[in-house]
Scaffold this motif. Structure first.
Motif, mmCIF file in Angstrom:
data_model
loop_
_atom_site.group_PDB
_atom_site.id
_atom_site.type_symbol
_atom_site.label_atom_id
_atom_site.label_comp_id
_atom_site.label_asym_id
_atom_site.label_seq_id
_atom_site.Cartn_x
_atom_site.Cartn_y
_atom_site.Cartn_z
ATOM 1 N N ASP A 153 0.961 -0.976 0.310
ATOM 2 C CA ASP A 153 0.524 -0.356 0.049
ATOM 3 C C ASP A 153 0.676 1.155 0.202
ATOM 4 O O ASP A 153 0.451 2.368 0.592
ATOM 5 N N ASP A 154 2.009 1.537 0.208
ATOM 6 C CA ASP A 154 2.641 2.510 -0.046
ATOM 7 C C ASP A 154 3.037 2.501 0.953
ATOM 8 O O ASP A 154 3.439 4.454 0.889
ATOM 9 N N THR A 155 3.603 2.134 1.886
ATOM 10 C CA THR A 155 3.794 2.380 3.457
ATOM 11 C C THR A 155 5.168 1.833 4.232
ATOM 12 O O THR A 155 5.277 0.899 3.464
ATOM 13 N N ALA A 156 5.625 2.601 4.977
ATOM 14 C CA ALA A 156 6.697 2.082 5.578
ATOM 15 C C ALA A 156 6.460 0.888 5.663
ATOM 16 O O ALA A 156 7.551 -0.249 5.756
ATOM 17 N N ALA A 157 5.422 0.484 6.625
ATOM 18 C CA ALA A 157 5.073 -0.903 7.517
ATOM 19 C C ALA A 157 5.268 -1.655 6.045
ATOM 20 O O ALA A 157 5.231 -2.681 6.499
ATOM 21 N N SER A 158 4.969 -1.648 4.713
ATOM 22 C CA SER A 158 4.828 -2.282 3.545
ATOM 23 C C SER A 158 5.622 -2.837 3.560
ATOM 24 O O SER A 158 6.236 -4.169 3.312
ATOM 25 N N LEU A 159 7.426 -2.235 3.140
ATOM 26 C CA LEU A 159 7.984 -2.176 3.573
ATOM 27 C C LEU A 159 9.181 -3.564 4.516
ATOM 28 O O LEU A 159 9.658 -4.738 4.164
ATOM 29 N N GLU A 160 8.330 -2.704 5.832
ATOM 30 C CA GLU A 160 9.242 -3.913 6.719
ATOM 31 C C GLU A 160 8.074 -5.447 6.523
ATOM 32 O O GLU A 160 8.607 -6.530 7.242
ATOM 33 N N ALA A 161 6.953 -5.550 6.130
ATOM 34 C CA ALA A 161 6.282 -6.816 5.381
ATOM 35 C C ALA A 161 6.793 -7.221 4.660
ATOM 36 O O ALA A 161 7.360 -8.484 4.703
ATOM 37 N N LEU A 162 7.435 -6.944 3.684
ATOM 38 C CA LEU A 162 8.115 -7.329 2.520
ATOM 39 C C LEU A 162 9.423 -7.976 3.065
ATOM 40 O O LEU A 162 10.238 -9.133 2.898
ATOM 41 N N ASP A 163 10.130 -7.468 4.016
ATOM 42 C CA ASP A 163 11.620 -8.293 4.633
ATOM 43 C C ASP A 163 11.145 -9.184 5.431
ATOM 44 O O ASP A 163 11.860 -10.029 6.115
ATOM 45 N N GLN A 164 9.735 -9.096 6.127
ATOM 46 C CA GLN A 164 9.696 -10.904 6.139
ATOM 47 C C GLN A 164 9.493 -12.001 5.728
ATOM 48 O O GLN A 164 9.350 -12.895 6.685
ATOM 49 N N LEU A 165 9.274 -11.328 4.061
ATOM 50 C CA LEU A 165 8.756 -12.827 3.068
ATOM 51 C C LEU A 165 10.379 -13.506 3.299
ATOM 52 O O LEU A 165 11.384 -12.690 3.804
ATOM 53 N N VAL A 166 10.048 -15.102 3.371
ATOM 54 C CA VAL A 166 10.913 -16.255 3.035
ATOM 55 C C VAL A 166 11.451 -15.649 1.283
ATOM 56 O O VAL A 166 10.201 -15.673 1.073
ATOM 57 N N PRO A 167 12.961 -15.492 1.266
ATOM 58 C CA PRO A 167 13.323 -15.343 0.456
ATOM 59 C C PRO A 167 13.352 -16.608 -0.737
ATOM 60 O O PRO A 167 13.736 -16.558 -1.721
#
Length: 139
Positions: A47-61
């Motif tokens: 959703d183009d927010t800093a929180a969504s960047l944090e969520a991406l960082d938690q993804l299993v790559p």
């Protein structure tokens, strides 16, 4: 990443100015379809927010097993990071280096190579996108 179809650059008062519509360029760079589809599969809404960047960082790559998509996904990660910065950090705008590489220019004049940052994140997971955002946002 060279994006030649975005138009020619011109110099005005020593500053690079986009010949293309800045809002149109921002919209184009914010698409990030591959990254958005990867995130959606994991249940993350970008959703183009800093929180969504944090969520991406938690993804299993899981993408690291597919070397064909790494460059594309890295570009998308960089474009998405840039999109969040441009939409949330006052004075931040998209700009392009003479070779066509998209960068984010901050109000201070500092330029941030988000594409290279996205490539590093996709391959190594570090630095985290949210960490990069935090460093840029505090300047």
């Amino acid at each position: 990443m060279n994006i030649p179809f975005l138009g020619n650059r011109r110099k005005k008062h020593g500053e690079a100015v986009l010949a293309a519509d800045p809002e149109g360029v921002a919209e184009l760079l914010s698409e990030c379809e591959l990254l958005r589809s990867q995130a959606a599969r994991a249940g993350i809404r970008l959703d183009d927010t800093a929180a969504s960047l944090e969520a991406l960082d938690q993804l299993v790559p899981l993408w690291r097993d597919d070397e064909e998509i790494l460059p594309w996904l890295g570009n998308d990660a960089g474009f998405y990071l840039g999109t969040v910065i441009v939409r949330t950090v006052p004075g931040a705008v998209w700009d392009f280096w003479p070779d066509g590489q998209p960068v984010v220019r901050l109000a201070s004049g500092r330029e941030f190579d988000v594409v290279t940052a996205g490539q590093e994140w996709v391959v190594n997971g570090v630095p985290e996108l949210s960490q990069l955002y935090g460093e840029v946002a505090e300047n």
